[in-house]
Design a protein around this motif. Structure first.
Motif, PDB file in Angstrom:
ATOM      1  N   UNK A  37       0.897  -1.178  -0.107  1.00  0.00           N
ATOM      2  CA  UNK A  37       0.041   0.153  -0.100  1.00  0.00           C
ATOM      3  C   UNK A  37       0.783   1.152  -0.039  1.00  0.00           C
ATOM      4  N   UNK A  38       0.501   2.140  -0.912  1.00  0.00           N
ATOM      5  CA  UNK A  38       1.270   3.421  -0.887  1.00  0.00           C
ATOM      6  C   UNK A  38       0.203   4.550  -1.106  1.00  0.00           C
ATOM      7  N   UNK A  39       0.529   5.555   0.206  1.00  0.00           N
ATOM      8  CA  UNK A  39      -0.046   6.833   0.050  1.00  0.00           C
ATOM      9  C   UNK A  39       0.768   7.832   0.020  1.00  0.00           C
ATOM     10  N   UNK A  40       0.504   8.911  -1.143  1.00  0.00           N
ATOM     11  CA  UNK A  40       1.572   9.807  -1.561  1.00  0.00           C
ATOM     12  C   UNK A  40       0.500  11.270  -1.477  1.00  0.00           C
ATOM     13  N   UNK A  41       1.132  11.873  -0.393  1.00  0.00           N
ATOM     14  CA  UNK A  41       0.720  13.085  -0.071  1.00  0.00           C
ATOM     15  C   UNK A  41       1.205  14.245  -0.843  1.00  0.00           C
ATOM     16  N   UNK A  42       0.515  15.211  -1.353  1.00  0.00           N
ATOM     17  CA  UNK A  42       1.053  16.282  -1.783  1.00  0.00           C
ATOM     18  C   UNK A  42       0.264  17.569  -1.573  1.00  0.00           C
ATOM     19  N   UNK A  43       0.752  18.913  -2.132  1.00  0.00           N
ATOM     20  CA  UNK A  43      -0.066  20.047  -1.901  1.00  0.00           C
ATOM     21  C   UNK A  43       0.115  20.999  -0.878  1.00  0.00           C
TER      22      UNK A  43
END
Length: 118
Positions: A1-7
């Motif tokens: 599982x990968x969760x990639x946060x940005x912004x």
């Protein structure tokens, strides 16, 4: 599982930012995806969550009426629209996921820094 946060970024008080969390690696249909934040010298705290199936949302009192969590099924992405930002919203924001039947969030993404200047 990968969760990639940005912004994340720097914004003046009263401004807006939208955070994104791209999720991959499994189906999230039976999961909650949430946003947490940790300010310098403080413990991590819950901000908002959304149940992927059905779209039910939950918010911390401190952000109700200012932040909106949403999801895009096609992109498997969760968003956090943050309006009327305050200096006290300054923190590293993390996205996380948990199964609907679990009490703890098992999957965490890297953080994205939000800085609100006064």
């Amino acid at each position: 599982v990968q969760l990639q946060a940005s912004g994340g970024g720097l914004v003046q008080a009263g401004g807006s930012l939208r955070l994104s969390c791209a999720a991959s690696g499994r189906s999230f249909s039976n999961h909650f995806l949430g946003w947490f934040r940790q300010a310098p010298g403080k413990e991590r705290e819950f901000v908002a969550a959304i149940r992927w199936s059905g779209g039910i949302t939950y918010y911390a009192d401190s952000v109700k009426g200012r932040f909106t969590i949403s999801r895009d099924n096609a992109k498997t992405t969760v968003y956090l629209q943050m309006n009327s930002l305050k200096p006290e919203d300054t923190a590293v924001y993390y996205c996380a996921a948990r199964h609907s039947y679990a009490q703890e969030y098992a999957y965490w993404g890297q953080g994205t820094l939000v800085t609100v200047s006064s």
